[in-house]
Write a protein that holds these residues in place. Sequence first.
Motif, PDB file in Angstrom:
ATOM      1  N   UNK A   1      14.407  -0.664  14.293  1.00  0.00           N
ATOM      2  CA  UNK A   1      13.354  -0.920  14.579  1.00  0.00           C
ATOM      3  C   UNK A   1      13.203  -2.317  13.668  1.00  0.00           C
ATOM      4  N   UNK A   2      12.014  -3.123  14.324  1.00  0.00           N
ATOM      5  CA  UNK A   2      11.544  -4.216  13.607  1.00  0.00           C
ATOM      6  C   UNK A   2      10.817  -3.885  12.322  1.00  0.00           C
ATOM      7  N   UNK A   3      10.900  -4.850  11.468  1.00  0.00           N
ATOM      8  CA  UNK A   3      10.325  -4.483   9.910  1.00  0.00           C
ATOM      9  C   UNK A   3       8.900  -4.224  10.171  1.00  0.00           C
ATOM     10  N   UNK A   4       8.109  -5.106  11.222  1.00  0.00           N
ATOM     11  CA  UNK A   4       6.861  -4.838  11.596  1.00  0.00           C
ATOM     12  C   UNK A   4       6.629  -3.461  12.119  1.00  0.00           C
ATOM     13  N   UNK A   5       7.303  -3.137  12.745  1.00  0.00           N
ATOM     14  CA  UNK A   5       7.258  -1.736  13.341  1.00  0.00           C
ATOM     15  C   UNK A   5       7.323  -0.588  12.328  1.00  0.00           C
ATOM     16  N   UNK A   6       8.352  -0.624  11.556  1.00  0.00           N
ATOM     17  CA  UNK A   6       8.519   0.246  10.319  1.00  0.00           C
ATOM     18  C   UNK A   6       7.215   0.371   9.510  1.00  0.00           C
ATOM     19  N   UNK A   7       6.600  -0.772   9.011  1.00  0.00           N
ATOM     20  CA  UNK A   7       5.420  -1.038   8.118  1.00  0.00           C
ATOM     21  C   UNK A   7       4.426  -0.341   8.989  1.00  0.00           C
ATOM     22  N   UNK A   8       4.145  -0.249  10.084  1.00  0.00           N
ATOM     23  CA  UNK A   8       2.903   0.486  10.787  1.00  0.00           C
ATOM     24  C   UNK A   8       3.210   1.964  10.550  1.00  0.00           C
ATOM     25  N   UNK A   9       4.195   2.550  10.192  1.00  0.00           N
ATOM     26  CA  UNK A   9       4.589   3.944   9.890  1.00  0.00           C
ATOM     27  C   UNK A   9       4.389   4.302   8.331  1.00  0.00           C
ATOM     28  N   UNK A  10       4.405   3.296   7.530  1.00  0.00           N
ATOM     29  CA  UNK A  10       4.254   3.453   6.204  1.00  0.00           C
ATOM     30  C   UNK A  10       2.645   3.289   5.608  1.00  0.00           C
ATOM     31  N   UNK A  11       2.415   3.983   4.384  1.00  0.00           N
ATOM     32  CA  UNK A  11       0.800   3.776   4.089  1.00  0.00           C
ATOM     33  C   UNK A  11       0.768   2.404   3.686  1.00  0.00           C
ATOM     34  N   UNK A  12      -0.215   1.757   3.863  1.00  0.00           N
ATOM     35  CA  UNK A  12      -0.573   0.460   3.472  1.00  0.00           C
ATOM     36  C   UNK A  12      -0.547   0.152   2.297  1.00  0.00           C
ATOM     37  N   UNK A  13      -1.471   1.316   1.593  1.00  0.00           N
ATOM     38  CA  UNK A  13      -1.688   1.197   0.372  1.00  0.00           C
ATOM     39  C   UNK A  13      -0.563   1.350  -0.740  1.00  0.00           C
ATOM     40  N   UNK A  14       0.615   1.656  -0.113  1.00  0.00           N
ATOM     41  CA  UNK A  14       1.655   2.007  -1.018  1.00  0.00           C
ATOM     42  C   UNK A  14       3.020   0.682  -0.795  1.00  0.00           C
ATOM     43  N   UNK A  15       2.938   0.162   0.322  1.00  0.00           N
ATOM     44  CA  UNK A  15       3.901  -0.896   0.505  1.00  0.00           C
ATOM     45  C   UNK A  15       3.320  -2.248   0.663  1.00  0.00           C
ATOM     46  N   UNK A  16       3.991  -3.192   0.108  1.00  0.00           N
ATOM     47  CA  UNK A  16       3.560  -4.738   0.208  1.00  0.00           C
ATOM     48  C   UNK A  16       4.658  -5.574   0.526  1.00  0.00           C
ATOM     49  N   UNK A  17       4.330  -6.184   1.861  1.00  0.00           N
ATOM     50  CA  UNK A  17       5.065  -7.142   2.448  1.00  0.00           C
ATOM     51  C   UNK A  17       5.183  -8.564   1.468  1.00  0.00           C
TER      52      UNK A  17
END
Length: 234
Positions: free
Chosen positions: A176-192
């Motif tokens: 999976x691309x990192x952008x696709x993986x980030x869509x599945x993770x809670x935005x409030x808990x992970x920071x690019x």
Amino acid sequence: MIRYIIIDDEFVAHDIIKGYCDLLPNMSLMKNCYDALEAFEYLNKNEVDLIFLDLNMPKLKGFDFLRTLPSPPNVIVTTAYSEFALEGYELNIADYLLKPFGFERFLKAINKAVSSTNKAQQSMSIANVESPVAKTIFLRSNKKYTQVGIDTILYIEAAGNYTKVITIHETITIREKISEMLELLPKEEFLQVHKSFAVAKSHIKNIEGNKIHIRDYIIPIGKMYKIKINELLK
């Protein structure tokens, strides 16, 4: 445990969905329903976490059935008709699977549904001052499917069309691309923090210059992402 039912008038569809679910941990089939009225009767007396819903069924169509439910659980639509996708999302379905679908696409739908359920449960826990809800995600690597606790993920790293998921216990490489993986993770808990890196805020040990320290790992901070880091430090 995710309790689910299948609503479809085709026996083959039941076999395919159950077969896919059997490959995943914590998926429990509660009932096979072959029309919407049968499902309606079951849901009047029982609770489930997820519905796999076909649209073109006798007696009562899928979306008409869905509108009769006062508080529907997560719904994954499984259908051969793409033209009803917009209507489905207006009804807040978790995902829309076009038949025939493979296991990888099915897994993405499950992850969306699980993520949605976890967010709803977490909101209820906060409202009721209860303990946090455990959150998980399914990851596919080398034909193996692993359920990973989101709170164990330290950071993720892009590797071309792949992404490395570094957890407390292991490193899992997924296609999976990192952008696709980030869509599945809670935005409030992970920071690019870099075009190739995203970190779990709760695992940051310290930030020094253009580097983030998480346990024994050092993650670079990209110039374009310094603003996000500054906002985190306020």
